[in-house]
Design a protein around this motif. Sequence first.
Motif, mmCIF file in Angstrom:
data_model
loop_
_atom_site.group_PDB
_atom_site.id
_atom_site.type_symbol
_atom_site.label_atom_id
_atom_site.label_comp_id
_atom_site.label_asym_id
_atom_site.label_seq_id
_atom_site.Cartn_x
_atom_site.Cartn_y
_atom_site.Cartn_z
ATOM 1 N N ALA A 1 0.861 -1.114 -0.067
ATOM 2 C CA ALA A 1 0.042 0.166 0.063
ATOM 3 C C ALA A 1 0.790 1.022 -0.052
ATOM 4 O O ALA A 1 2.073 1.350 0.022
ATOM 5 N N GLU A 2 0.261 2.408 0.050
ATOM 6 C CA GLU A 2 1.085 3.692 0.029
ATOM 7 C C GLU A 2 0.561 4.272 1.563
ATOM 8 O O GLU A 2 -0.415 4.266 1.729
ATOM 9 N N TYR A 3 1.593 4.670 2.332
ATOM 10 C CA TYR A 3 1.650 4.921 3.496
ATOM 11 C C TYR A 3 1.785 6.551 3.531
ATOM 12 O O TYR A 3 2.951 7.121 3.254
ATOM 13 N N PHE A 4 0.929 7.359 4.281
ATOM 14 C CA PHE A 4 1.048 8.743 4.438
ATOM 15 C C PHE A 4 1.049 9.241 6.086
ATOM 16 O O PHE A 4 0.146 8.668 6.560
ATOM 17 N N CYS A 5 2.260 9.969 6.234
ATOM 18 C CA CYS A 5 2.235 10.806 7.511
ATOM 19 C C CYS A 5 1.375 11.884 7.352
ATOM 20 O O CYS A 5 1.689 12.648 6.463
ATOM 21 N N ALA A 6 0.807 12.344 8.547
ATOM 22 C CA ALA A 6 0.015 13.709 8.402
ATOM 23 C C ALA A 6 0.172 14.436 9.560
ATOM 24 O O ALA A 6 0.123 13.619 10.807
ATOM 25 N N VAL A 7 0.372 15.749 10.081
ATOM 26 C CA VAL A 7 0.310 16.371 11.018
ATOM 27 C C VAL A 7 -0.542 17.650 11.000
ATOM 28 O O VAL A 7 -0.720 18.106 10.059
ATOM 29 N N ASN A 8 -1.196 17.740 12.340
ATOM 30 C CA ASN A 8 -1.930 18.881 12.482
ATOM 31 C C ASN A 8 -1.333 19.886 13.449
ATOM 32 O O ASN A 8 -0.795 19.444 14.576
ATOM 33 N N TYR A 9 -0.732 20.941 12.984
ATOM 34 C CA TYR A 9 0.071 21.934 13.772
ATOM 35 C C TYR A 9 -0.792 22.723 14.465
ATOM 36 O O TYR A 9 -1.319 23.695 14.185
ATOM 37 N N MET A 10 -1.061 22.313 15.987
ATOM 38 C CA MET A 10 -2.186 22.704 16.629
ATOM 39 C C MET A 10 -2.015 24.226 17.043
ATOM 40 O O MET A 10 -3.054 25.091 17.083
ATOM 41 N N ASP A 11 -0.677 24.779 17.344
ATOM 42 C CA ASP A 11 -0.408 26.145 17.611
ATOM 43 C C ASP A 11 -0.868 27.302 16.426
ATOM 44 O O ASP A 11 -0.910 28.354 16.748
ATOM 45 N N THR A 12 -1.192 26.783 15.024
ATOM 46 C CA THR A 12 -1.628 27.368 14.213
ATOM 47 C C THR A 12 -3.057 27.793 14.266
ATOM 48 O O THR A 12 -3.359 28.777 13.475
ATOM 49 N N GLY A 13 -3.834 27.220 15.074
ATOM 50 C CA GLY A 13 -5.231 27.338 15.106
ATOM 51 C C GLY A 13 -6.114 26.815 13.884
ATOM 52 O O GLY A 13 -7.129 26.968 13.923
ATOM 53 N N ARG A 14 -5.343 25.959 13.178
ATOM 54 C CA ARG A 14 -5.793 25.448 11.999
ATOM 55 C C ARG A 14 -5.992 24.001 12.038
ATOM 56 O O ARG A 14 -5.294 23.334 12.733
ATOM 57 N N ARG A 15 -7.155 23.485 11.455
ATOM 58 C CA ARG A 15 -7.403 22.039 11.419
ATOM 59 C C ARG A 15 -6.918 21.465 10.223
ATOM 60 O O ARG A 15 -7.223 20.292 10.194
ATOM 61 N N ALA A 16 -6.438 22.254 9.309
ATOM 62 C CA ALA A 16 -5.798 21.566 8.148
ATOM 63 C C ALA A 16 -4.651 20.382 8.540
ATOM 64 O O ALA A 16 -3.764 20.788 9.299
ATOM 65 N N LEU A 17 -4.554 19.327 7.905
ATOM 66 C CA LEU A 17 -3.703 18.492 8.002
ATOM 67 C C LEU A 17 -2.512 18.876 6.969
ATOM 68 O O LEU A 17 -2.820 19.036 5.551
ATOM 69 N N THR A 18 -1.269 18.580 7.354
ATOM 70 C CA THR A 18 0.059 18.772 6.226
ATOM 71 C C THR A 18 0.319 17.228 5.970
ATOM 72 O O THR A 18 0.655 16.606 7.108
ATOM 73 N N PHE A 19 0.464 16.584 4.849
ATOM 74 C CA PHE A 19 0.688 15.528 4.744
ATOM 75 C C PHE A 19 2.181 15.449 3.984
ATOM 76 O O PHE A 19 2.720 16.281 3.291
ATOM 77 N N GLY A 20 2.974 14.254 4.268
ATOM 78 C CA GLY A 20 4.125 14.211 3.470
ATOM 79 C C GLY A 20 4.058 13.556 2.134
ATOM 80 O O GLY A 20 2.445 13.388 1.862
ATOM 81 N N SER A 21 4.890 13.344 1.304
ATOM 82 C CA SER A 21 4.618 12.832 0.020
ATOM 83 C C SER A 21 4.451 11.416 -0.012
ATOM 84 O O SER A 21 3.979 10.776 -1.202
ATOM 85 N N GLY A 22 4.318 10.582 0.897
ATOM 86 C CA GLY A 22 3.707 8.991 0.962
ATOM 87 C C GLY A 22 5.165 8.223 0.793
ATOM 88 O O GLY A 22 6.105 8.520 0.116
ATOM 89 N N THR A 23 4.929 7.186 1.137
ATOM 90 C CA THR A 23 5.670 5.907 1.028
ATOM 91 C C THR A 23 5.119 4.790 0.567
ATOM 92 O O THR A 23 4.123 4.449 1.042
#
Lengths: 115, 116
Positions: free
Chosen positions: A87-109
Amino acid sequence: AQSVSQHNHHVILSEAASLELGCNYSYGGTVNLFWYVQYPGQHLQLLLKYFSGDPLVKGIKGFEAEFIKSKFSFNLRKPSVQWSDTAEYFCAVNYMDTGRRALTFGSGTRLQVQP
Amino acid sequence: GAGVSQTPSNKVTEKGKYVELRCDPISGHTALYWYRQSLGQGPEFLIYFQGTGAADDSGLPNDRFFAVRPEGSVSTLKIQRTERGDSAVYLCASSWTRAEATDTQYFGPGTRLTVL
């Protein structure tokens, strides 16, 4: 800007081999961390997540991940992979201190497990 | 229960045309997100709705892109004057919690948009 790095773009393993996929994020503040998996022909599914507490989190299908704050890392592990883990695996981060809910994803493995 | 659904699954259009992509979130989920995934990349955030209002549209690339969620459930992503660079898979996600600290997003199957 916040970013997420997955340094392994393509990993090929034999069945029963151990797996570790790297994920590093760029920011030292409070983060929520996720691993998603996309099996061939399917949509993104949540594997596991970290919000707080025990930095070693367990997910579905025998996967686990360890949050190491000092290294800004959240590596995914599985002691013994199966062909069905291809499969393809993606790491994602929510940077809480920004106050935003957007996830930032890696490019995948892309993981390929050979029988 | 039913997951996030998106229609159409595939959309082929010509450069300059207008397209609408639809997302139906998991029942009861108040938050809805749109992402775009280009080939070989991870998803990139476009816009986030809490209820009917767009709480964060900072990821929309330009004013050709617009999204609505008039009744707080189904959302439509609208792209005007499509360009070849808009070709990508457009993903929708939803979540139920109002608490940012434990927000978990669940993704739909996506709409593959091809602009010829």
